[in-house]
Design an enzyme around this catalytic site. Structure first.
Site, PDB file in Angstrom:
ATOM      1  N   CYS A  15       9.993   2.499   1.399  1.00  0.00           N
ATOM      2  CA  CYS A  15       8.831   2.466   0.499  1.00  0.00           C
ATOM      3  C   CYS A  15       9.233   3.143  -0.805  1.00  0.00           C
ATOM      4  CB  CYS A  15       7.644   3.183   1.129  1.00  0.00           C
ATOM      5  SG  CYS A  15       6.282   3.482  -0.020  1.00  0.00           S
ATOM      6  N   CYS A  36       7.291   6.364  -1.514  1.00  0.00           N
ATOM      7  CA  CYS A  36       7.753   7.454  -0.630  1.00  0.00           C
ATOM      8  C   CYS A  36       9.061   8.019  -1.185  1.00  0.00           C
ATOM      9  CB  CYS A  36       7.953   6.947   0.798  1.00  0.00           C
ATOM     10  SG  CYS A  36       6.420   6.715   1.729  1.00  0.00           S
ATOM     11  N   HIS A  78       2.431   8.562   3.271  1.00  0.00           N
ATOM     12  CA  HIS A  78       2.293   7.122   3.116  1.00  0.00           C
ATOM     13  C   HIS A  78       0.976   6.596   3.688  1.00  0.00           C
ATOM     14  CE1 HIS A  78       3.727   3.025   2.453  1.00  0.00           C
ATOM     15  NE2 HIS A  78       2.985   2.741   3.514  1.00  0.00           N
ATOM     16  N   ASN A  83      -5.640  -0.900  -7.119  1.00  0.00           N
ATOM     17  CA  ASN A  83      -5.566  -2.270  -6.624  1.00  0.00           C
ATOM     18  C   ASN A  83      -5.349  -2.247  -5.113  1.00  0.00           C
ATOM     19  OD1 ASN A  83      -5.856  -3.516  -9.175  1.00  0.00           O
ATOM     20  ND2 ASN A  83      -3.708  -3.080  -9.638  1.00  0.00           N
ATOM     21  N   GLY A  91      -3.791  -8.017  -6.692  1.00  0.00           N
ATOM     22  CA  GLY A  91      -2.447  -7.961  -7.253  1.00  0.00           C
ATOM     23  C   GLY A  91      -1.681  -6.712  -6.884  1.00  0.00           C
ATOM     24  N   HIS A 120      -1.881   4.008  -4.714  1.00  0.00           N
ATOM     25  CA  HIS A 120      -1.726   4.648  -6.019  1.00  0.00           C
ATOM     26  C   HIS A 120      -2.968   4.377  -6.844  1.00  0.00           C
ATOM     27  CE1 HIS A 120       0.131   0.673  -5.977  1.00  0.00           C
ATOM     28  NE2 HIS A 120      -0.261   0.528  -7.236  1.00  0.00           N
TER      29      HIS A 120
HETATM   30  P1  AMP Z   1       0.080  -2.330  -8.410  1.00  0.00           P
HETATM   31  O1  AMP Z   1       0.331  -3.702  -8.995  1.00  0.00           O
HETATM   32  O2  AMP Z   1      -1.353  -1.898  -8.558  1.00  0.00           O
HETATM   33  O3  AMP Z   1       0.593  -2.244  -6.993  1.00  0.00           O
HETATM   34  O4  AMP Z   1       0.889  -1.296  -9.317  1.00  0.00           O
HETATM   35  C1  AMP Z   1       2.223  -0.963  -9.103  1.00  0.00           C
HETATM   36  C2  AMP Z   1       2.708  -0.281 -10.343  1.00  0.00           C
HETATM   37  O5  AMP Z   1       3.899   0.386 -10.060  1.00  0.00           O
HETATM   38  C3  AMP Z   1       2.995  -1.243 -11.515  1.00  0.00           C
HETATM   39  O6  AMP Z   1       2.168  -0.900 -12.628  1.00  0.00           O
HETATM   40  C4  AMP Z   1       4.481  -0.999 -11.806  1.00  0.00           C
HETATM   41  O7  AMP Z   1       4.775  -1.041 -13.185  1.00  0.00           O
HETATM   42  C5  AMP Z   1       4.706   0.383 -11.218  1.00  0.00           C
HETATM   43  N1  AMP Z   1       6.056   0.697 -10.805  1.00  0.00           N
HETATM   44  C6  AMP Z   1       6.892  -0.066 -10.059  1.00  0.00           C
HETATM   45  N2  AMP Z   1       8.031   0.574  -9.831  1.00  0.00           N
HETATM   46  C7  AMP Z   1       7.937   1.793 -10.436  1.00  0.00           C
HETATM   47  C8  AMP Z   1       8.787   2.920 -10.556  1.00  0.00           C
HETATM   48  N3  AMP Z   1      10.012   2.957  -9.994  1.00  0.00           N
HETATM   49  N4  AMP Z   1       8.346   3.989 -11.271  1.00  0.00           N
HETATM   50  C9  AMP Z   1       7.132   3.977 -11.845  1.00  0.00           C
HETATM   51  N5  AMP Z   1       6.275   2.940 -11.752  1.00  0.00           N
HETATM   52  C10 AMP Z   1       6.661   1.853 -11.074  1.00  0.00           C
END
Ligand code: AMP
Length: 112
Positions: free
Chosen positions: A3, A6, A45, A85, A91, A98
């Site tokens: 993950c 994580c 998690h 989300n 999405g 988060h």
């Molecule tokens: P969601 O689409 O709501 O699941 O949001 C996931 C978010 O994680 C997106 O806005 C991505 O830009 C962000 N994201 C993905 N990988 C990373 C990372 N390594 N560090 C920081 N943000 C990330």
């Protein structure tokens, strides 16, 4: 199970951390959608907000309290948006709960 968030919580994957508490972590989104775009996660998690509120509603409160603290720390006095989300129709792309903290410009409503 592998993950991404994580890995960030464990310090194995780099992130720009802006706030830490005992049970939560806040770090900048890699692909910001607003001038301020921070993600707040529980260190443990849980797949999404539904999973956490079912298991431990007080912990969900901790995540929200950190999100509000981030907004204050980032100086989002003009307002901000908290988004979590949940599932495919929303999405959700990372299946570790988060909360997005978005602000720093006028945010349209409803979202696209
Ligand atoms: P969601 O689409 O709501 O699941 O949001 C996931 C978010 O994680 C997106 O806005 C991505 O830009 C962000 N994201 C993905 N990988 C990373 C990372 N390594 N560090 C920081 N943000 C990330």
């Amino acid at each position: 199970m592998s993950c991404l968030f994580c890995g960030i919580a464990a310090g194995d994957i780099p992130a720009t951390v802006v706030l830490e508490t005992g049970r939560t972590l806040a770090f900048r989104d890699l692909n910001p959608g607003a001038p301020t775009h921070v993600l707040v996660i529980p260190r443990d998690h849980y797949a999404d907000m539904a999973a956490l509120t079912d298991a431990d509603p007080a912990y969900a409160g901790d995540v929200l309290a950190t999100a509000v603290a981030v907004a204050r720390q980032e100086g989002l006095d003009g307002g901000y948006r908290l988004v979590s989300n949940t599932g495919d129709d929303a999405g959700q792309s990372v299946h570790h709960l988060h909360v997005h903290v978005l602000g720093g410009r006028s945010l349209g409503w409803p979202p696209g």
